[in-house]
Design a protein around this motif. Structure first.
Motif, PDB file in Angstrom:
ATOM      1  N   PHE A   1       0.848  -1.187   0.000  1.00  0.00           N
ATOM      2  CA  PHE A   1       0.000   0.000   0.000  1.00  0.00           C
ATOM      3  C   PHE A   1       0.884   1.237   0.000  1.00  0.00           C
ATOM      4  N   ASP A   2       0.634   2.136  -0.929  1.00  0.00           N
ATOM      5  CA  ASP A   2       1.344   3.416  -0.986  1.00  0.00           C
ATOM      6  C   ASP A   2       0.315   4.517  -0.743  1.00  0.00           C
ATOM      7  N   PHE A   3       0.308   5.082   0.460  1.00  0.00           N
ATOM      8  CA  PHE A   3      -0.668   6.107   0.826  1.00  0.00           C
ATOM      9  C   PHE A   3      -0.170   7.476   0.386  1.00  0.00           C
ATOM     10  N   VAL A   4      -1.027   8.192  -0.355  1.00  0.00           N
ATOM     11  CA  VAL A   4      -0.644   9.499  -0.892  1.00  0.00           C
ATOM     12  C   VAL A   4      -1.791  10.484  -0.686  1.00  0.00           C
ATOM     13  N   GLU A   5      -1.504  11.747  -0.905  1.00  0.00           N
ATOM     14  CA  GLU A   5      -2.526  12.796  -0.886  1.00  0.00           C
ATOM     15  C   GLU A   5      -2.942  13.112  -2.322  1.00  0.00           C
ATOM     16  N   GLY A   6      -4.187  13.558  -2.499  1.00  0.00           N
ATOM     17  CA  GLY A   6      -4.625  13.991  -3.822  1.00  0.00           C
ATOM     18  C   GLY A   6      -5.709  13.114  -4.397  1.00  0.00           C
ATOM     19  N   HIS A   7      -5.950  13.268  -5.690  1.00  0.00           N
ATOM     20  CA  HIS A   7      -7.080  12.632  -6.351  1.00  0.00           C
ATOM     21  C   HIS A   7      -6.662  11.497  -7.279  1.00  0.00           C
ATOM     22  N   ALA A   8      -5.387  11.164  -7.328  1.00  0.00           N
ATOM     23  CA  ALA A   8      -4.910  10.111  -8.214  1.00  0.00           C
ATOM     24  C   ALA A   8      -4.520   8.890  -7.395  1.00  0.00           C
ATOM     25  N   GLY A   9      -5.242   7.782  -7.609  1.00  0.00           N
ATOM     26  CA  GLY A   9      -4.925   6.554  -6.899  1.00  0.00           C
ATOM     27  C   GLY A   9      -5.788   5.408  -7.375  1.00  0.00           C
ATOM     28  N   ASP A  10      -5.283   4.173  -7.198  1.00  0.00           N
ATOM     29  CA  ASP A  10      -6.108   3.001  -7.488  1.00  0.00           C
ATOM     30  C   ASP A  10      -7.321   2.989  -6.562  1.00  0.00           C
ATOM     31  N   ILE A  11      -7.081   3.384  -5.306  1.00  0.00           N
ATOM     32  CA  ILE A  11      -8.124   3.507  -4.290  1.00  0.00           C
ATOM     33  C   ILE A  11      -8.145   4.960  -3.852  1.00  0.00           C
ATOM     34  N   ARG A  12      -9.340   5.534  -3.728  1.00  0.00           N
ATOM     35  CA  ARG A  12      -9.451   6.935  -3.306  1.00  0.00           C
ATOM     36  C   ARG A  12     -10.429   7.003  -2.132  1.00  0.00           C
ATOM     37  N   ILE A  13      -9.945   7.540  -1.009  1.00  0.00           N
ATOM     38  CA  ILE A  13     -10.700   7.511   0.240  1.00  0.00           C
ATOM     39  C   ILE A  13     -11.238   8.891   0.574  1.00  0.00           C
ATOM     40  N   ARG A  14     -12.529   8.919   0.869  1.00  0.00           N
ATOM     41  CA  ARG A  14     -13.154  10.127   1.403  1.00  0.00           C
ATOM     42  C   ARG A  14     -13.601   9.847   2.830  1.00  0.00           C
ATOM     43  N   CYS A  15     -13.303  10.789   3.726  1.00  0.00           N
ATOM     44  CA  CYS A  15     -13.675  10.645   5.134  1.00  0.00           C
ATOM     45  C   CYS A  15     -14.713  11.708   5.479  1.00  0.00           C
ATOM     46  N   ASP A  16     -15.971  11.330   5.554  1.00  0.00           N
ATOM     47  CA  ASP A  16     -16.998  12.248   6.018  1.00  0.00           C
ATOM     48  C   ASP A  16     -18.309  11.487   6.205  1.00  0.00           C
ATOM     49  N   GLY A  17     -19.252  12.116   6.877  1.00  0.00           N
ATOM     50  CA  GLY A  17     -20.553  11.501   7.099  1.00  0.00           C
ATOM     51  C   GLY A  17     -20.460  10.295   8.007  1.00  0.00           C
ATOM     52  N   GLY A  18     -21.533   9.519   8.057  1.00  0.00           N
ATOM     53  CA  GLY A  18     -21.560   8.352   8.924  1.00  0.00           C
ATOM     54  C   GLY A  18     -21.459   7.038   8.187  1.00  0.00           C
ATOM     55  N   ALA A  19     -21.410   7.086   6.858  1.00  0.00           N
ATOM     56  CA  ALA A  19     -21.444   5.851   6.075  1.00  0.00           C
ATOM     57  C   ALA A  19     -20.041   5.307   5.817  1.00  0.00           C
ATOM     58  N   PHE A  20     -19.978   3.972   5.733  1.00  0.00           N
ATOM     59  CA  PHE A  20     -18.750   3.278   5.352  1.00  0.00           C
ATOM     60  C   PHE A  20     -19.082   2.397   4.146  1.00  0.00           C
ATOM     61  N   PHE A  21     -18.283   2.487   3.081  1.00  0.00           N
ATOM     62  CA  PHE A  21     -18.468   1.576   1.956  1.00  0.00           C
ATOM     63  C   PHE A  21     -17.177   1.511   1.160  1.00  0.00           C
ATOM     64  N   SER A  22     -17.068   0.470   0.330  1.00  0.00           N
ATOM     65  CA  SER A  22     -15.914   0.344  -0.556  1.00  0.00           C
ATOM     66  C   SER A  22     -16.303  -0.448  -1.784  1.00  0.00           C
ATOM     67  N   ALA A  23     -15.736  -0.079  -2.913  1.00  0.00           N
ATOM     68  CA  ALA A  23     -15.818  -0.942  -4.087  1.00  0.00           C
ATOM     69  C   ALA A  23     -15.129  -2.261  -3.750  1.00  0.00           C
TER      70      ALA A  23
END
Length: 213
Positions: A47-69
């Protein structure tokens, strides 16, 4: 633990996945990185964790919901989040970390354990329906109610087809298993919230993402 019997849903062993944070506090990111990394000793991925909008996986942290492709389905989304991790609550760090491990399990290809092909949970359907505002009679359903009933069965009740799945033993301790209250089942069955990867979780993913012999 179980996954869909489709090898293309799994990442190629040895691959480095770029995981981009779209937002989030540094405290939340630190917990996410630590929790997600719990999988790494058991899989041949990086896993290579980076900042920004470019990634195989892109994480958003907000609200109460949890989901993933699920698995490589993340690559079908050209932009936006492929994983959402609800807002971090400082007073519940273990709960947040457990949800992170769960969603990263989906990202690795795993499905919900309560729908495991061998689960056979003694559901009390009347109680489950009532707790979700449904009746026992599907003939009374309108379109919205039918959609809600289908969602409930997909998420909890209907077991996966054995021929369409790859699976190990049904595991009530799996990080992929939902909490199930006693009132939703017949007899003496409940499942508490799991906060750590189980031995079965680790073994299943070690086979899904093996190291070269």
């Amino acid at each position: 633990m179980w996954a869909t019997n489709n090898p293309s849903k799994l990442w190629t062993p040895g691959r480095t996945l770029t995981i981009a944070f779209l937002n989030g506090t540094q405290e939340a990111k630190d917990i996410i990185i630590a929790a997600a990394s719990s999988w790494l000793p058991h899989i041949n991925l990086n896993f290579d964790f980076v900042e920004g909008h470019a990634g195989d996986i892109r994480i958003r942290c907000d609200g109460g919901a949890f989901f993933s492709a699920v698995g490589t389905d993340a690559l079908l989304h050209d932009e936006g989040a492929t994983m959402q991790l609800g807002s971090h609550l400082a007073e519940r760090p273990r709960f947040f970390a457990a949800n992170v491990m769960h969603e990263f399990g989906h990202m690795l290809g795993a499905k919900h354990e309560q729908t495991h092909p061998l689960a056979d949970i003694p559901w009390d359907l009347s109680t489950i329906y009532e707790s979700h505002g449904l009746t026992d009679d599907p003939d009374e359903d309108d379109e919205l109610t039918r959609s809600k009933r289908d969602w409930l069965h997909d998420l909890y009740i209907d077991c996966a087809d054995r021929e369409d799945s790859i699976y190990s033993d049904y595991d009530r301790k799996s990080i992929m298993h939902y909490f199930i209250p006693q009132s939703w089942t017949k007899g003496d069955f409940q499942n508490l919230l799991n906060l750590e990867l189980s031995d079965n979780d680790k073994a299943f993913m070690a086979k899904a993402y093996p190291y070269p012999v």
